[in-house]
Design an enzyme around this catalytic site. Structure first.
Site, PDB file in Angstrom:
ATOM      1  N   SER A   1       0.817  -1.218   0.000  1.00 36.84           N
ATOM      2  CA  SER A   1       0.000   0.000   0.000  1.00 36.84           C
ATOM      3  C   SER A   1       0.848   1.265   0.000  1.00 36.84           C
ATOM      4  O   SER A   1       0.402   2.297  -0.482  1.00 36.84           O
ATOM      5  CB  SER A   1      -0.963   0.016   1.191  1.00 36.84           C
ATOM      6  OG  SER A   1      -0.251  -0.014   2.404  1.00 36.84           O
TER       7      SER A   1
ATOM      8  N   HIS B   1       9.705  -1.417   2.007  1.00 38.99           N
ATOM      9  CA  HIS B   1       9.754  -1.599   3.461  1.00 38.99           C
ATOM     10  C   HIS B   1       9.648  -3.070   3.802  1.00 38.99           C
ATOM     11  O   HIS B   1       9.011  -3.839   3.093  1.00 38.99           O
ATOM     12  CB  HIS B   1       8.647  -0.815   4.164  1.00 38.99           C
ATOM     13  CG  HIS B   1       7.277  -1.060   3.616  1.00 38.99           C
ATOM     14  ND1 HIS B   1       6.831  -0.450   2.471  1.00 38.99           N
ATOM     15  CD2 HIS B   1       6.261  -1.866   4.025  1.00 38.99           C
ATOM     16  CE1 HIS B   1       5.593  -0.842   2.210  1.00 38.99           C
ATOM     17  NE2 HIS B   1       5.231  -1.722   3.143  1.00 38.99           N
TER      18      HIS B   1
ATOM     19  N   HIS C   1       8.338  -5.577   6.839  1.00 40.74           N
ATOM     20  CA  HIS C   1       7.580  -5.720   8.081  1.00 40.74           C
ATOM     21  C   HIS C   1       8.303  -6.745   8.956  1.00 40.74           C
ATOM     22  O   HIS C   1       8.713  -7.801   8.465  1.00 40.74           O
ATOM     23  CB  HIS C   1       6.179  -6.275   7.816  1.00 40.74           C
ATOM     24  CG  HIS C   1       5.288  -5.419   6.983  1.00 40.74           C
ATOM     25  ND1 HIS C   1       4.269  -4.663   7.516  1.00 40.74           N
ATOM     26  CD2 HIS C   1       5.242  -5.205   5.643  1.00 40.74           C
ATOM     27  CE1 HIS C   1       3.626  -4.040   6.547  1.00 40.74           C
ATOM     28  NE2 HIS C   1       4.198  -4.339   5.393  1.00 40.74           N
TER      29      HIS C   1
HETATM   30  P1  5GP Z   1       2.219  -2.350   3.040  1.00 44.37           P
HETATM   31  O1  5GP Z   1       0.737  -2.631   3.054  1.00 44.37           O
HETATM   32  O2  5GP Z   1       2.557  -1.308   1.993  1.00 44.37           O
HETATM   33  O3  5GP Z   1       3.067  -3.567   2.965  1.00 44.37           O
HETATM   34  O4  5GP Z   1       2.537  -1.745   4.453  1.00 44.37           O
HETATM   35  C1  5GP Z   1       2.418  -0.396   4.751  1.00 44.37           C
HETATM   36  C2  5GP Z   1       2.375  -0.306   6.248  1.00 44.37           C
HETATM   37  O5  5GP Z   1       2.629   1.026   6.604  1.00 44.37           O
HETATM   38  C3  5GP Z   1       1.022  -0.687   6.854  1.00 44.37           C
HETATM   39  O6  5GP Z   1       1.206  -1.741   7.778  1.00 44.37           O
HETATM   40  C4  5GP Z   1       0.567   0.594   7.542  1.00 44.37           C
HETATM   41  O7  5GP Z   1      -0.076   0.354   8.764  1.00 44.37           O
HETATM   42  C5  5GP Z   1       1.860   1.360   7.715  1.00 44.37           C
HETATM   43  N1  5GP Z   1       1.740   2.807   7.677  1.00 44.37           N
HETATM   44  C6  5GP Z   1       1.103   3.539   6.723  1.00 44.37           C
HETATM   45  N2  5GP Z   1       1.245   4.855   6.996  1.00 44.37           N
HETATM   46  C7  5GP Z   1       1.989   4.939   8.120  1.00 44.37           C
HETATM   47  C8  5GP Z   1       2.453   6.047   8.889  1.00 44.37           C
HETATM   48  O8  5GP Z   1       2.239   7.215   8.589  1.00 44.37           O
HETATM   49  N3  5GP Z   1       3.193   5.752   9.997  1.00 44.37           N
HETATM   50  C9  5GP Z   1       3.459   4.451  10.370  1.00 44.37           C
HETATM   51  N4  5GP Z   1       4.187   4.281  11.475  1.00 44.37           N
HETATM   52  N5  5GP Z   1       3.037   3.406   9.667  1.00 44.37           N
HETATM   53  C10 5GP Z   1       2.298   3.638   8.554  1.00 44.37           C
END
Ligand code: 5GP
Ligand code: ZN
Length: 113
Positions: free
Chosen positions: A94, A99, A101
């Protein structure tokens, strides 16, 4: 990447709960944790996703893996943990800044959803 939220976090323009930082990476708590421990590790260099990584990023990628392993130890994830890199639309990415996790302190399921 002036409109990238993780670039802004890396520069300190948006606050985060920092867990680890060095010249290449920043590790901070996820805003919406999916496990008792859920932190993100980002490179300070903007890369859209893992797919955007090139040979010149080899040292950075290995640095991230080695440091996230150290963070897992620091956070006492002695019983195991999961490192995830969601990539692209089908991968559930998203935020379009590479990144990792790091999830821990609970048992994980397989296959992931
Ligand atoms: P993805 O879905 O792209 O693998 O993970 C994005 C992650 O970023 C999600 O787990 C979401 O909760 C986290 N996230 C999105 N915006 C922010 C933010 O402004 N600050 C923090 N600490 N986490 C964020
Ligand atoms: Zn970025």
């Amino acid at each position: 990447m002036s409109d990238c939220i993780f670039c802004k976090i890396a520069k300190g323009e948006i606050p985060s709960n920092k867990v680890y930082e060095d010249d290449q990476v920043l590790c901070f708590k996820d805003l919406d944790p999916q496990a008792p421990v859920h932190v993100l590790m980002i490179p300070k260099k903007h890369l859209d996703s893992l797919s955007a990584a090139a040979e010149e990023d080899a040292a950075l990628l290995s640095h991230m893996l080695l440091k996230i392993k150290d963070v897992a130890k620091e956070l006492e994830l002695d019983n195991g943990y999961r490192v995830v890199i969601n990539t692209g639309e089908d991968g559930g990415q998203s935020v379009k800044h590479l990144h990792m996790h790091l999830l821990g302190k609970r048992s994980m399921n397989w296959p992931p959803g």
